[in-house]
Design an enzyme around this catalytic site. Structure first.
Site: not given
Length: 394
Positions: A147, A185, A223, A268, A296, A339, A367, A371, A373
């Site tokens: 990332w 976000d 997103d 979604w 997810n 989540w 992801k 790590e 959330d």
């Protein structure tokens, strides 16, 4: 249907996803990579964690210095009884023929594992820990996404180049995640990014300059499309135009790059709604397809079916495909739209470009499993107990 955003970043330097969707449930997962310097490889965490700048000398998927990882995804829609079966070892899909620029598909299973990540730091420092063998073999030894969540126009070219050049020397394909869109976000936990779209366009140009000439997979701005309902109509049009320019810029810099646009996930938006947004963002002309399920938990089969519906609704060109984040979906989505580090989850199918599924180019770990959330540990940080639970599937 439970709506859910896909990714979120930890407050600080990197990631996150906001839910701003029409539903009773928060669609996003909150844990994207935080970024202090440059996010380094790792499948998307629930939230982003800060990553270190990848070392320029690294060339193989060997452990190196520590580095943080990526973001998470959102809750799921409905649970399935059956578990995903192991990935099929069938041959890689043939190169797609697209009406866009000529781009070669990644070959085989040669995905790149960057040697800097939080899980590798933990593995190197805890060789006597009883959890070490399982976490190392099932998580740390797997290739994962790298990332880039910090808005760092003066440094991003070198940081990207350090990853792509090392991957090319190793004969492997890196997975990169640019994550600096303005208004990221929707101002939530993973807020941040470039100050405005003009700055973002320049940042993406600098990012593209580090791609080199080898094969590379780019998961463009998790997103950014599915989680755009918080924007005004004008802001959304401007963002989508910027994403179209980003796709064009990335392909111009490296014609072998495969760039995937945000399609959210199967729990979604409807395929038709998501395809309309993708069309507005230039996905038909400036992408190689779509990505789903970032951070997810939705079942791989559900995501593959959803991705095919999105691509069909998008309307071509026929060569477009999809990549699916399978890092934490081994047991499917948790009940009740949970989540945040939900219990009972498991690692999903191992990263591969040999899926045996029509229109599905790869299963990726965007992801980084383990790590947090933000519930089992600080958002975006590696939590060994959580990693161990995922590795065991309990």
């Amino acid at each position: 249907m439970a709506a859910a955003a896909s990714v979120v970043v930890a407050v600080g330097a990197v990631t996150g996803v906001v839910s701003a969707v029409t539903a009773d449930v928060d669609h996003r997962n909150t844990a994207r990579p935080e970024t202090g310097e440059t996010p380094v490889q790792g499948p998307l965490p629930a939230r982003p964690t800060a990553s270190r700048t990848p070392s320029a000398q690294t060339s193989a998927p060997r452990p190196a210095s520590p580095s943080p990882s990526p973001p998470p995804a959102s809750p799921s829609s409905r649970a399935r009884e059956s578990r995903d079966s192991p990935a099929s070892p069938s041959a890689a899909r043939p190169t797609r023929q697209s009406s866009g620029p000529s781009r070669a598909a990644p070959v085989g299973d040669g995905l790149y594992r960057h040697p800097e990540s939080q899980v590798l730091d933990w593995v190197r420092a805890n060789r006597d820990d009883p959890r070490h063998p399982l976490i190392k073999s099932r998580i740390a030894d797997r290739p994962a996404a790298v990332w880039f969540a910090a808005y760092d126009p003066g440094a991003v070219t070198a940081r990207v180049r350090s990853v792509t050049s090392a991957a090319e020397r190793a004969g492997r394909v890196p997975v990169l995640v640019p994550y600096a869109i303005p208004g990221r976000d929707c101002g939530g936990a993973s807020q941040g990014g470039a100050p405005d779209l003009g700055s973002y366009d320049r940042w993406i140009g600098a990012f593209a300059a580090g791609l080199g000439g080898g094969e590379v997979i780019v998961v463009l701005e998790p997103d950014s499309i599915a989680l755009s309902d918080c924007l005004s109509a004008g802001e959304r049009r401007a963002r989508f135009a910027s994403l179209a320019r980003a796709g064009r810029t990335l392909h111009a810099a490296n014609p072998r790059a495969k760039v995937y646009f945000d399609a959210g996930h199967s729990g979604w938006h409807s395929a038709e709604k998501q395809a309309a947004a993708l069309r507005a963002a230039g996905a038909r002309s400036h992408s190689d397809g779509v990505f789903t399920n970032v951070s997810n938990f939705h079942h791989t089969a559900d995501e593959a079916a959803y991705a095919r519906r999105v691509l069909a609704a998008l309307g071509g060109p026929p060569g477009l495909g999809a990549v699916i984040d399978t890092s934490r979906n081994g047991n499917g989505p948790p009940a009740g739209g949970q989540w945040c580090d939900p219990a009972g989850r498991a690692l999903g199918r191992a990263p591969t470009t040999r899926t045996g599924e029509a229109k599905v180019d790869a299963y990726l770990w965007v992801k980084l499993p383990g790590e947090s959330d933000g519930c089992k540990g600080a958002a975006g940080t590696f939590t060994p107990d959580y990693a161990y639970q995922l590795a065991r599937g309990t």
